[in-house]
Design a protein around this motif. Structure first.
Motif, PDB file in Angstrom:
ATOM      1  N   THR A   1     -11.022  14.878  10.666  1.00 58.91           N
ATOM      2  CA  THR A   1     -10.642  13.563  11.184  1.00 58.91           C
ATOM      3  C   THR A   1     -11.042  13.513  12.662  1.00 58.91           C
TER       4      THR A   1
ATOM      5  N   GLY B   1      -5.538  16.088  12.405  1.00 55.07           N
ATOM      6  CA  GLY B   1      -5.233  16.222  13.834  1.00 55.07           C
ATOM      7  C   GLY B   1      -3.861  16.731  14.176  1.00 55.07           C
TER       8      GLY B   1
ATOM      9  N   SER C   1      -1.647  16.781   9.228  1.00 60.09           N
ATOM     10  CA  SER C   1      -0.741  16.015  10.098  1.00 60.09           C
ATOM     11  C   SER C   1       0.264  15.253   9.242  1.00 60.09           C
TER      12      SER C   1
ATOM     13  N   ARG D   1       1.896  20.538   9.366  1.00 59.52           N
ATOM     14  CA  ARG D   1       2.368  21.045  10.672  1.00 59.52           C
ATOM     15  C   ARG D   1       3.046  19.890  11.396  1.00 59.52           C
TER      16      ARG D   1
HETATM   17  C1  LIG Z   1      -2.887  18.070  20.885  1.00 63.88           C
HETATM   18  C2  LIG Z   1      -2.287  17.291  19.748  1.00 63.88           C
HETATM   19  C3  LIG Z   1      -1.409  17.905  18.893  1.00 63.88           C
HETATM   20  C4  LIG Z   1      -0.841  17.210  17.827  1.00 63.88           C
HETATM   21  N1  LIG Z   1      -0.005  17.877  16.987  1.00 63.88           N
HETATM   22  C5  LIG Z   1       0.473  17.242  15.884  1.00 63.88           C
HETATM   23  C6  LIG Z   1       1.227  17.973  14.930  1.00 63.88           C
HETATM   24  O1  LIG Z   1       1.484  19.163  15.064  1.00 63.88           O
HETATM   25  N2  LIG Z   1       1.621  17.307  13.808  1.00 63.88           N
HETATM   26  C7  LIG Z   1       1.308  15.997  13.592  1.00 63.88           C
HETATM   27  O2  LIG Z   1       1.677  15.468  12.537  1.00 63.88           O
HETATM   28  N3  LIG Z   1       0.608  15.265  14.496  1.00 63.88           N
HETATM   29  C8  LIG Z   1       0.173  15.868  15.632  1.00 63.88           C
HETATM   30  N4  LIG Z   1      -0.580  15.175  16.544  1.00 63.88           N
HETATM   31  C9  LIG Z   1      -0.723  13.721  16.371  1.00 63.88           C
HETATM   32  C10 LIG Z   1      -1.830  13.396  15.395  1.00 63.88           C
HETATM   33  O3  LIG Z   1      -3.073  13.830  15.916  1.00 63.88           O
HETATM   34  C11 LIG Z   1      -1.868  11.873  15.170  1.00 63.88           C
HETATM   35  O4  LIG Z   1      -0.704  11.453  14.453  1.00 63.88           O
HETATM   36  C12 LIG Z   1      -3.099  11.412  14.464  1.00 63.88           C
HETATM   37  O5  LIG Z   1      -2.972  10.031  14.144  1.00 63.88           O
HETATM   38  C13 LIG Z   1      -3.348  12.160  13.180  1.00 63.88           C
HETATM   39  O6  LIG Z   1      -4.512  11.639  12.634  1.00 63.88           O
HETATM   40  P1  LIG Z   1      -5.243  12.291  11.413  1.00 63.88           P
HETATM   41  O7  LIG Z   1      -4.196  12.496  10.362  1.00 63.88           O
HETATM   42  O8  LIG Z   1      -6.261  11.252  11.028  1.00 63.88           O
HETATM   43  O9  LIG Z   1      -5.875  13.530  11.877  1.00 63.88           O
HETATM   44  C14 LIG Z   1      -1.155  15.845  17.630  1.00 63.88           C
HETATM   45  C15 LIG Z   1      -2.054  15.226  18.496  1.00 63.88           C
HETATM   46  C16 LIG Z   1      -2.609  15.933  19.544  1.00 63.88           C
HETATM   47  C17 LIG Z   1      -3.595  15.240  20.453  1.00 63.88           C
END
Ligand SMILES: Cc1cc2nc3c(=O)[nH]c(=O)nc-3n(C[C@H](O)[C@H](O)[C@H](O)COP(=O)(O)O)c2cc1C
Length: 196
Positions: free
Chosen positions: A39, A9, A86, A121
């Protein structure tokens, strides 16, 4: 090649789309079969940045389905890409938190000494992120920050995205023409630089 593509995400769904479009079009020719896992947040970010939900001719696994073959080293997958990755996913991977399928699959790649590419990212980078990056690099992963390059003269966002995805495909050993390769300075830019 048996490949896992995980989408987390972070911002950067277009990077995932570019890679998946390439694999859908060219994967079979290169003998690549792909399995996908998103995710929960990845799906939200995809809807925000691209619209709708991803549709590909690959099997998409639930991020909580640990029965996926690539959750076990015995299934002999060759490589995994997390794109975009992320900071949270990086940290979970760095510390072996196999609490979801993405984390478990990455853990398997590292323990089996297989190719793991994390297209991180996030900006700015905290000490926690830097330490997590060091940890995964020491464990054998490639960290490829989603930082596009400009020397090939990309004219569109899609071409800019291609400068990142081309290098990811390079890591996987998949020939591609998603960006113009550096062959040295062009005659025009080789002219002496004006003193300022
Ligand atoms: C629109 C949007 C953009 C995001 N951009 C980032 C990003 O660039 N880098 C990052 O680490 N988290 C970003 N996040 C936060 C992550 O989605 C969040 O930390 C989430 O827990 C990651 O979960 P995952 O690793 O299970 O996908 C963003 C969230 C949203 C809604």
């Amino acid at each position: 090649m048996k490949l896992v593509v995980a989408v987390s995400g972070a911002s950067g769904a277009p990077y995932a789309r570019k890679l998946l479009d390439f694999l859908a079009e060219h994967g079979p020719r290169h003998g690549v079969s792909a399995d996908l896992v998103f995710t929960t947040t990845a799906k939200q970010v995809w809807a925000q940045e691209i619209g709708g939900s991803p549709k590909y001719p690959f099997k998409i696994w639930s991020n909580q389905d640990f029965t996926a073959p690539f959750a076990s080293g015995s299934s002999m997958y060759d490589a995994m890409v997390v794109i975009p990755c992320s900071a949270g996913a990086l940290s979970r991977i760095a510390y072996g938190m196999s609490v979801d399928l993405v984390g478990r699959a990455a853990d398997v790649m590292l323990k089996e000494r297989r190719r793991l590419v994390l297209v991180l990212r996030e900006t700015p980078i905290s000490l926690i992120h830097a330490r997590a990056m060091t940890q995964v690099i020491e464990a054998g992963a490639f960290v490829m920050p989603a930082s596009p390059s400009f020397y090939s003269g990309p004219k569109t966002i899609d071409e800019l995205v291609g400068t990142v995805v081309a290098r990811v495909l390079d890591r996987l050993g998949l020939p591609n023409e998603l960006m113009q390769r550096w062959t040295g300075l062009s005659p025009k830019s080789a002219e002496p630089v004006e003193e300022i």
